[in-house]
Design an enzyme around this catalytic site. Structure first.
Site, PDB file in Angstrom:
ATOM      1  N   GLY A 278       0.780  -1.238   0.000  1.00 30.79           N
ATOM      2  CA  GLY A 278       0.000   0.000   0.000  1.00 30.79           C
ATOM      3  C   GLY A 278       0.806   1.279   0.000  1.00 30.79           C
TER       4      GLY A 278
ATOM      5  N   HIS B  48       2.577   0.567 -12.852  1.00 27.34           N
ATOM      6  CA  HIS B  48       3.349  -0.656 -13.080  1.00 27.34           C
ATOM      7  C   HIS B  48       4.844  -0.305 -13.032  1.00 27.34           C
ATOM      8  CE1 HIS B  48       4.154  -4.700 -14.452  1.00 27.34           C
ATOM      9  NE2 HIS B  48       5.049  -4.183 -15.283  1.00 27.34           N
TER      10      HIS B  48
HETATM   11  C1  GAR Z   1       4.218  -1.402  -6.976  1.00 25.86           C
HETATM   12  O1  GAR Z   1       5.589  -1.476  -7.319  1.00 25.86           O
HETATM   13  C2  GAR Z   1       3.352  -1.420  -8.222  1.00 25.86           C
HETATM   14  O2  GAR Z   1       3.929  -0.735  -9.295  1.00 25.86           O
HETATM   15  C3  GAR Z   1       3.276  -2.912  -8.509  1.00 25.86           C
HETATM   16  O3  GAR Z   1       3.105  -3.480  -7.242  1.00 25.86           O
HETATM   17  C4  GAR Z   1       3.762  -2.687  -6.269  1.00 25.86           C
HETATM   18  C5  GAR Z   1       2.794  -2.380  -5.157  1.00 25.86           C
HETATM   19  O4  GAR Z   1       3.429  -1.710  -4.111  1.00 25.86           O
HETATM   20  N1  GAR Z   1       2.203  -3.212  -9.402  1.00 25.86           N
HETATM   21  C6  GAR Z   1       2.271  -4.129 -10.368  1.00 25.86           C
HETATM   22  O5  GAR Z   1       3.235  -4.830 -10.549  1.00 25.86           O
HETATM   23  C7  GAR Z   1       1.022  -4.230 -11.236  1.00 25.86           C
HETATM   24  N2  GAR Z   1       1.271  -5.054 -12.369  1.00 25.86           N
HETATM   25  P1  GAR Z   1       2.593  -0.902  -3.043  1.00 25.86           P
HETATM   26  O6  GAR Z   1       1.548  -1.895  -2.500  1.00 25.86           O
HETATM   27  O7  GAR Z   1       3.572  -0.499  -2.003  1.00 25.86           O
HETATM   28  O8  GAR Z   1       1.967   0.257  -3.743  1.00 25.86           O
END
Ligand code: GAR
Length: 211
Positions: free
Chosen positions: A13, A110
């Site tokens: 999050g 992403h």
């Molecule tokens: C982030 O790095 C986001 O870009 C990635 O998941 C992570 C979530 O982190 N999303 C993907 O890979 C979507 N294909 P967070 O929960 O700390 O925001």
């Protein structure tokens, strides 16, 4: 009028938190986060939202067909009268039903320069491939994985001594910055879509240059 954002997440999050900070600081003006929804019980992002006093919903996806699940999420988003849906580490493909419910009103972040390295572990894919530059992408969501028109991107170098952690950290800092910028642009409606291209209108460019 205050625009209402719904955030969907599955894990940590930090992108949600960055959006919440931007809303609080006025970097995303005239907006509020109306609800944070997770498909996973115990997602740390849900705790972070609660700590900020933001309404949360956990809608478990386990065992449900994709569209049956998405109908529940769309119903929750509609109930909260959400204008824009932000996927923030929401690790699920959306059904055509979901996409049609919020046309051009769903964004995803992403951690790669799409169309390179879609899917899971984008940072590891980039490191293993040996690219010298990587970054992150905010795009409008369609039914395909990490596809859809690109709103904005940021580039970071891949250094010779990078580990997965150092590269992911460098990218994450940029994610937090560009996601808020993209949300603001889309909420203010200062763009048009031509084919796959998201074109900023003149007024938005002027504002960005003045900032
Ligand atoms: C982030 O790095 C986001 O870009 C990635 O998941 C992570 C979530 O982190 N999303 C993907 O890979 C979507 N294909 P967070 O929960 O700390 O925001």
């Amino acid at each position: 009028m205050t625009k209402r954002i719904g955030v969907l997440l599955s894990g940590r999050g930090s992108n949600f938190e960055a959006l919440a900070e931007s809303v609080a600081a006025g970097r995303i003006p005239n907006a509020e986060i109306a609800v944070v929804i997770s498909n996973r019980e115990g997602a740390p992002g849900i705790e972070r939202a609660r700590a900020r006093g933001i309404e949360t919903r956990v809608i478990p996806s386990k065992g449900l067909e994709r569209e049956a699940y998405d109908r529940q999420v769309v119903a929750a988003l509609r109930e909260k009268q959400v204008d824009l849906v932000c996927l923030a580490g929401f690790m699920r493909l959306l059904s055509p039903y979901f996409v049609a419910a919020f046309p051009n009103r769903i964004l995803n972040i992403h951690p790669s320069l799409l169309p390179a390295f879609p899917g899971l572990e984008a940072q590891r894919q980039a490191l293993e491939y040996g690219v010298k530059w990587s970054g992150c992408t905010v795009h409008i969501v369609d039914e395909n994985l990490d596809a859809g028109p690109i709103v904005t991107q940021a580039v970071v170098p891949v250094l010779d001594d990078d580990t997965l952690e150092t590269l992911a950290d460098r990218i994450l800092k940029e994610e937090h910055r560009i996601y808020s910028e993209a949300v603001r642009l889309v909420l203010e409606g200062r763009f048009r879509i031509e084919g796959r291209r998201v074109i900023q209108t003149a007024a938005e460019k002027r504002r960005a240059n003045e900032a």
